[in-house]
Design a protein around this motif. Structure first.
Motif, PDB file in Angstrom:
ATOM      1  N   GLY A  13      34.972  39.233  32.366  1.00  9.20           N
ATOM      2  CA  GLY A  13      34.591  37.567  32.164  1.00  9.20           C
ATOM      3  C   GLY A  13      35.340  36.832  33.178  1.00  9.20           C
ATOM      4  O   GLY A  13      35.165  37.217  34.488  1.00  9.20           O
ATOM      5  N   THR A  14      36.016  35.600  32.852  1.00  6.95           N
ATOM      6  CA  THR A  14      36.483  34.699  33.888  1.00  6.95           C
ATOM      7  C   THR A  14      37.410  35.197  34.577  1.00  6.95           C
ATOM      8  O   THR A  14      38.034  34.763  35.776  1.00  6.95           O
ATOM      9  N   LEU A  19      39.648  36.462  39.912  1.00 10.62           N
ATOM     10  CA  LEU A  19      40.212  37.528  40.839  1.00 10.62           C
ATOM     11  C   LEU A  19      39.422  37.485  42.290  1.00 10.62           C
ATOM     12  O   LEU A  19      39.927  37.737  43.368  1.00 10.62           O
ATOM     13  N   ALA A  20      38.076  37.639  41.894  1.00  8.98           N
ATOM     14  CA  ALA A  20      37.002  37.489  43.048  1.00  8.98           C
ATOM     15  C   ALA A  20      37.327  36.336  43.855  1.00  8.98           C
ATOM     16  O   ALA A  20      37.445  36.499  45.162  1.00  8.98           O
ATOM     17  N   MET A  21      37.496  35.308  43.478  1.00  5.86           N
ATOM     18  CA  MET A  21      37.897  34.082  44.338  1.00  5.86           C
ATOM     19  C   MET A  21      39.098  34.364  45.197  1.00  5.86           C
ATOM     20  O   MET A  21      38.982  34.095  46.413  1.00  5.86           O
ATOM     21  N   VAL A  22      40.253  34.739  44.540  1.00  5.00           N
ATOM     22  CA  VAL A  22      41.389  35.112  45.285  1.00  5.00           C
ATOM     23  C   VAL A  22      41.053  35.973  46.201  1.00  5.00           C
ATOM     24  O   VAL A  22      41.913  35.825  47.274  1.00  5.00           O
ATOM     25  N   CYS A  23      40.798  37.322  45.806  1.00  8.25           N
ATOM     26  CA  CYS A  23      40.707  38.135  46.889  1.00  8.25           C
ATOM     27  C   CYS A  23      39.545  37.837  48.007  1.00  8.25           C
ATOM     28  O   CYS A  23      39.796  38.332  49.100  1.00  8.25           O
ATOM     29  N   ARG A  24      38.599  37.036  47.846  1.00  3.22           N
ATOM     30  CA  ARG A  24      37.537  36.609  48.717  1.00  3.22           C
ATOM     31  C   ARG A  24      38.529  35.709  49.759  1.00  3.22           C
ATOM     32  O   ARG A  24      38.424  35.922  51.158  1.00  3.22           O
ATOM     33  N   GLY A  27      41.342  38.073  51.532  1.00  4.84           N
ATOM     34  CA  GLY A  27      40.763  39.251  52.423  1.00  4.84           C
ATOM     35  C   GLY A  27      41.067  40.502  51.584  1.00  4.84           C
ATOM     36  O   GLY A  27      41.197  41.617  52.660  1.00  4.84           O
ATOM     37  N   TYR A  28      41.050  40.511  50.438  1.00  6.48           N
ATOM     38  CA  TYR A  28      41.274  41.874  49.768  1.00  6.48           C
ATOM     39  C   TYR A  28      39.981  42.468  49.255  1.00  6.48           C
ATOM     40  O   TYR A  28      39.380  41.725  48.499  1.00  6.48           O
ATOM     41  N   PRO A  29      39.492  43.659  49.531  1.00  4.86           N
ATOM     42  CA  PRO A  29      38.336  44.259  48.951  1.00  4.86           C
ATOM     43  C   PRO A  29      38.557  44.474  47.643  1.00  4.86           C
ATOM     44  O   PRO A  29      39.333  45.009  47.009  1.00  4.86           O
ATOM     45  N   LEU A  30      37.681  43.925  46.503  1.00  2.51           N
ATOM     46  CA  LEU A  30      37.692  43.903  45.088  1.00  2.51           C
ATOM     47  C   LEU A  30      36.731  44.986  44.491  1.00  2.51           C
ATOM     48  O   LEU A  30      35.347  44.765  44.742  1.00  2.51           O
ATOM     49  N   THR A  44      26.112  38.094  39.745  1.00  2.00           N
ATOM     50  CA  THR A  44      25.459  37.500  40.870  1.00  2.00           C
ATOM     51  C   THR A  44      26.694  36.672  41.724  1.00  2.00           C
ATOM     52  O   THR A  44      26.864  36.826  42.839  1.00  2.00           O
ATOM     53  N   ARG A  45      27.501  35.817  40.805  1.00  2.00           N
ATOM     54  CA  ARG A  45      28.708  35.272  41.157  1.00  2.00           C
ATOM     55  C   ARG A  45      29.669  36.222  41.762  1.00  2.00           C
ATOM     56  O   ARG A  45      30.299  35.902  42.956  1.00  2.00           O
ATOM     57  N   LEU A  46      29.791  37.278  41.015  1.00  2.00           N
ATOM     58  CA  LEU A  46      31.003  38.283  41.585  1.00  2.00           C
ATOM     59  C   LEU A  46      30.508  39.034  42.728  1.00  2.00           C
ATOM     60  O   LEU A  46      31.336  39.103  43.889  1.00  2.00           O
ATOM     61  N   THR A  47      29.185  39.217  43.203  1.00  2.00           N
ATOM     62  CA  THR A  47      28.756  39.880  44.339  1.00  2.00           C
ATOM     63  C   THR A  47      28.728  38.912  45.502  1.00  2.00           C
ATOM     64  O   THR A  47      28.946  39.426  46.437  1.00  2.00           O
ATOM     65  N   MET A  48      28.421  37.770  45.149  1.00  2.00           N
ATOM     66  CA  MET A  48      28.087  36.675  46.265  1.00  2.00           C
ATOM     67  C   MET A  48      29.873  36.576  46.769  1.00  2.00           C
ATOM     68  O   MET A  48      29.908  36.039  48.082  1.00  2.00           O
ATOM     69  N   LEU A  49      30.831  36.812  46.072  1.00  2.00           N
ATOM     70  CA  LEU A  49      32.200  36.622  46.486  1.00  2.00           C
ATOM     71  C   LEU A  49      32.697  37.882  47.028  1.00  2.00           C
ATOM     72  O   LEU A  49      33.728  38.120  47.415  1.00  2.00           O
ATOM     73  N   GLY A  50      31.683  38.869  47.124  1.00  2.00           N
ATOM     74  CA  GLY A  50      32.006  40.265  47.884  1.00  2.00           C
ATOM     75  C   GLY A  50      32.563  41.315  47.059  1.00  2.00           C
ATOM     76  O   GLY A  50      32.813  42.443  47.756  1.00  2.00           O
ATOM     77  N   ALA A  51      32.715  41.089  45.834  1.00  2.00           N
ATOM     78  CA  ALA A  51      33.126  41.994  44.903  1.00  2.00           C
ATOM     79  C   ALA A  51      32.215  43.120  44.584  1.00  2.00           C
ATOM     80  O   ALA A  51      30.968  42.768  44.742  1.00  2.00           O
ATOM     81  N   THR A  52      32.766  44.337  44.459  1.00  2.00           N
ATOM     82  CA  THR A  52      31.992  45.313  44.029  1.00  2.00           C
ATOM     83  C   THR A  52      32.085  45.721  42.632  1.00  2.00           C
ATOM     84  O   THR A  52      33.176  45.619  42.076  1.00  2.00           O
ATOM     85  N   VAL A  53      30.727  45.650  41.734  1.00  2.00           N
ATOM     86  CA  VAL A  53      31.013  45.549  40.313  1.00  2.00           C
ATOM     87  C   VAL A  53      30.288  47.096  39.610  1.00  2.00           C
ATOM     88  O   VAL A  53      29.201  47.579  40.017  1.00  2.00           O
TER      89      VAL A  53
END
Length: 225
Positions: A13-14, A19-24, A27-30, A44-53
């Motif tokens: 969830g939120t 966490l994805a926003m902060v890591c993005r 510069g922390y891979p999440l 989609t929002r998580l992956t756009m921020l660079g997170a692996t889900v």
């Protein structure tokens, strides 16, 4: 944390989004370990921020779907011993982080008679109540849970309403902090979520709807608070 430290956490969830926003930004891979409650929009929002889900399924192990998610987090932590796991369920920094939020509430609203909130990890309600009670020990804390959650002693079973409740006992939940607990069904929460938007223009999730449902009831019972 050193620059580039991989972060691994479980959420559907939120918290995952925050966490994805902060890591993005830092510069922390999440890697987020979630379940089917992560819908297409959130994915989609998580992956756009660079997170692996990673999506896991409930295979009948202890702790249900949350147990499966935590087991996968532990597997990833062992594969990458340099990684950092925030550990929202047991990390005392979770409730402690809400001290600054309590200052904003106190400065904006003044004394609070009653705090109503959803209980998942125990961080938000427990942390806010502990901080607000420093200035007013009489604050009444109402926890909001859902049927099928074991946090407050009901039998574990599949839950349609996600974002609150749990199939495990989070270490951050201090049961003695709650003056009362209400269980809200999924249809009740969805209805209240619609009412929040129609009546107040607040576009919130069903967890907020569940809390609004209980808070509105409590306010009617205590009109002078």
């Amino acid at each position: 944390m050193l620059p580039g430290t991989p972060v691994v956490e479980t959420s559907s969830g939120t918290f995952a989004l925050g966490l994805a926003m902060v890591c993005r930004l830092r510069g922390y891979p999440l890697t987020i370990v979630g379940d089917a409650a992560i819908d297409r929009e959130l994915y989609t929002r998580l992956t756009m921020l660079g997170a692996t889900v990673e999506i896991v399924e409930d295979t009948g192990q202890p702790g249900g779907i949350q147990g499966a998610r935590l087991a996968r987090v532990e597997e990833l932590r062992q594969l990458r011993p340099d990684s950092f796991v925030p550990g929202q369920y047991d990390n005392p920094d979770n409730p402690a982080a809400y001290g600054s939020v309590a200052e904003l509430i106190g400065g904006t609203l003044g004394p609070v008679d009653c705090l109503v909130g959803p209980v998942g990890s125990g961080g938000s309600t427990g942390g806010l109540a502990a901080a607000l009670r420093l200035s007013d020990p009489t604050l009444h804390l109402v926890g909001v849970d859902t049927h099928g959650s074991i946090i407050f002693g009901t039998p574990d079973r599949p839950r349609m309403l996600r974002g609150l409740g749990s199939s495990i006992h989070p270490g951050n939940v201090r049961h003695s902090a709650y003056d009362e607990v209400h269980w809200v069904t999924a249809p009740e929460a969805f209805h209240a979520t619609h009412e929040l938007f129609r009546t107040h223009g607040l576009f919130m999730g069903p967890t907020s709807g569940a809390s609004f449902q209980v808070a509105a009831w409590w306010a009617r019972q205590n009109p002078d608070s």
